[in-house]
Design a protein around this motif. Structure first.
Motif, PDB file in Angstrom:
ATOM      1  N   TYR A 103       0.833  -1.207   0.000  1.00 37.49           N
ATOM      2  CA  TYR A 103       0.000   0.000   0.000  1.00 37.49           C
ATOM      3  C   TYR A 103       0.868   1.257   0.000  1.00 37.49           C
ATOM      4  O   TYR A 103       1.794   1.386   0.809  1.00 37.49           O
ATOM      5  N   ILE A 113       0.295   5.057   0.881  1.00 40.09           N
ATOM      6  CA  ILE A 113      -0.687   5.918   1.559  1.00 40.09           C
ATOM      7  C   ILE A 113      -0.306   7.363   1.302  1.00 40.09           C
ATOM      8  O   ILE A 113       0.765   7.816   1.705  1.00 40.09           O
ATOM      9  N   SER A 118      -0.615  11.729   5.593  1.00 33.71           N
ATOM     10  CA  SER A 118      -0.355  11.108   6.907  1.00 33.71           C
ATOM     11  C   SER A 118      -1.258  11.649   8.000  1.00 33.71           C
ATOM     12  O   SER A 118      -0.900  11.632   9.169  1.00 33.71           O
ATOM     13  N   GLY A 160      -5.072   8.278   6.880  1.00 35.73           N
ATOM     14  CA  GLY A 160      -3.926   7.567   6.320  1.00 35.73           C
ATOM     15  C   GLY A 160      -3.120   6.836   7.367  1.00 35.73           C
ATOM     16  O   GLY A 160      -2.679   5.690   7.160  1.00 35.73           O
ATOM     17  N   ALA A 189      -2.628   2.818   7.584  1.00 38.87           N
ATOM     18  CA  ALA A 189      -1.262   2.274   7.514  1.00 38.87           C
ATOM     19  C   ALA A 189      -0.969   1.385   8.722  1.00 38.87           C
ATOM     20  O   ALA A 189      -0.377   0.310   8.591  1.00 38.87           O
ATOM     21  N   CYS A 214       3.796  -0.970   3.956  1.00 33.75           N
ATOM     22  CA  CYS A 214       3.224   0.319   3.571  1.00 33.75           C
ATOM     23  C   CYS A 214       4.294   1.391   3.438  1.00 33.75           C
ATOM     24  O   CYS A 214       5.293   1.383   4.166  1.00 33.75           O
ATOM     25  N   VAL A 262       4.133   5.609   3.542  1.00 37.28           N
ATOM     26  CA  VAL A 262       3.303   6.802   3.763  1.00 37.28           C
ATOM     27  C   VAL A 262       4.065   8.011   3.243  1.00 37.28           C
ATOM     28  O   VAL A 262       5.226   8.224   3.614  1.00 37.28           O
ATOM     29  N   THR A 287      -3.234   2.039  -3.725  1.00 39.12           N
ATOM     30  CA  THR A 287      -3.035   3.383  -3.179  1.00 39.12           C
ATOM     31  C   THR A 287      -4.188   3.721  -2.247  1.00 39.12           C
ATOM     32  O   THR A 287      -5.347   3.435  -2.553  1.00 39.12           O
ATOM     33  N   VAL A 288      -3.856   4.316  -1.106  1.00 36.55           N
ATOM     34  CA  VAL A 288      -4.862   4.913  -0.219  1.00 36.55           C
ATOM     35  C   VAL A 288      -4.690   6.419  -0.372  1.00 36.55           C
ATOM     36  O   VAL A 288      -3.663   6.984   0.013  1.00 36.55           O
ATOM     37  N   THR A 338      -5.788  10.290   0.306  1.00 37.43           N
ATOM     38  CA  THR A 338      -6.520  11.133   1.257  1.00 37.43           C
ATOM     39  C   THR A 338      -6.484  12.613   0.861  1.00 37.43           C
ATOM     40  O   THR A 338      -6.855  13.471   1.646  1.00 37.43           O
TER      41      THR A 338
END
Length: 369
Positions: A7, A9, A12, A16, A20, A30, A32, A230-231, A233
């Motif tokens: 992932y 992210i 942060s 997120g 994570a 992950c 970030v 992908t996450v 935000t």
């Protein structure tokens, strides 16, 4: 094809960081990234003169959800801070939310019945059954005196528009209490993490690879290539290159000042309602943690029109923007390798506990739990 990370992210902040943390607990790798020079998004605290300064405005944790409360208490102890703001209007201080103290300060009423009668009489005189704007809505909920002293000018500063031009739904209800209770929130759990919010972010992101000063959009192809999913935000319209138009926000500007006194205003939050005062409130950060430092740090908060180079704080969820967001949301639902979450990606005003709840819900969905 094997990729370096499970992932990526982007961002942060709380969404997120929670995602994570939970993905890492489940054995996923992950990365970030954050375009700011620090982790934590808007809950980030900066230590100034030994005081945890809420860099992006006051953050008070409050929830009725015991699961969420227990979740954040894994990472930090919380103090017993209770949010009890005051408002300065035409030279006079009022307690918030609207309660028996406020009514006494306005009218000298001493009993709940007297206050009820005063408000109901004004609603009858100035209210309407079908409010078409925020002014009409407020008058129909609390009458003229409360509206003019404590709502009108503050709201117009906050939104940069006249209350007659703002939609009624912005204030679906107004909390009116017929008790002498200055606790702004009704929630069972409330407080500030001892040592500031960075403790929670650092706990969530412990042993997770994080990079700051990274703008995802400047090297998007590379970052998309290194992770299976992908996450995201950030701003959802930016993700889709503003293909269907740009969503609107309100922004804020913060002016910090270190003062050579141990106590400037006696309260963490004081609202400044009058139109001629350009800021909406002054935050005195030490009072969030009952500090006894010899100096104090205050922040004046100025609402501003948002432009792309400014931080986007409050989505403007009017009909026009909501229609644009709905298009982007449908586009997002068709992308299997990206999870959208948080205030900007969901174009929704969230409190902290709601963001954590949303992140945990996405985790359950993602890992089919």
């Amino acid at each position: 094809m094997k990729k370096e990370y499970d992932y990526l992210i982007v961002g942060s902040g709380l969404f997120g960081s929670v995602f994570a943390h939970e993905a890492t607990k489940r054995g996923k790798k992950c990365l970030v990234i954050d375009k700011r020079n620090h982790l934590g998004g808007n809950v980030y605290c900066e230590n100034v003169e030994g005081i945890n300064v809420h860099k992006y405005g006051a953050h008070i944790f409050h929830t009725n959800d015991e699961t969420i409360w227990n979740y954040v208490n894994q990472f930090a102890k919380f103090n017993h801070y209770v949010n009890s703001p005051t408002a300065l209007s035409k030279g006079k201080l009022y307690n918030l939310p609207f309660n028996m103290n406020t009514f006494y300060q306005l009218w000298g009423t001493k009993t709940p019945q007297e206050a009820h009668d005063k408000i109901n009489k004004q609603i009858e005189e100035y209210g309407t059954n079908n409010p078409k704007n925020l002014e009409e809505q407020a008058l129909s909920l609390v009458g003229k005196d409360i509206y003019e002293a404590l709502i009108k000018e503050y709201t117009e500063k906050q939104w940069g528009r006249k209350t007659t031009e703002l939609p009624a739904f912005i204030i679906k209800r107004l909390p009116v209490r017929f008790t002498f209770n200055n606790n702004y929130f009704n929630d069972k759990y409330q407080g500030i993490p001892v040592g500031g919010y960075n403790k929670i972010i650092n706990g969530l992101l412990e042993n997770i690879e994080c990079k700051t000063n990274i703008d995802y959009f400047q090297n998007r192809e590379h970052y998309d290539s290194i992770a299976h999913k992908t996450v995201f935000t950030g701003k959802i319209d930016e993700f889709f290159n503003f293909e269907h138009g740009m969503l609107e926000y309100r922004s804020l500007r913060f002016e910090n000042e270190i003062l050579d006194t141990d106590n400037f205003q006696g309260n963490a939050v004081v609202n400044y309602n009058d139109a001629e005062v350009p800021y909406t409130r002054i935050i005195e950060h030490k009072h969030f943690e009952f500090g006894n430092q010899k100096k104090t740090v205050i922040t004046r908060e100025y609402p501003e029109n948002w432009t792309p180079e400014k931080e986007a704080y409050y989505p403007i969820n009017d009909e026009k923007n909501q229609q644009i967001f709905n298009i982007y949301q449908k586009m997002a639902e068709k992308i299997n390798n990206t999870i959208f979450g948080g205030r900007l990606a969901e174009y929704k005003y969230y409190d902290m506990h709601q963001i954590i709840g949303s992140a945990l819900m996405h985790v359950k969905k993602e890992f089919k739990e």
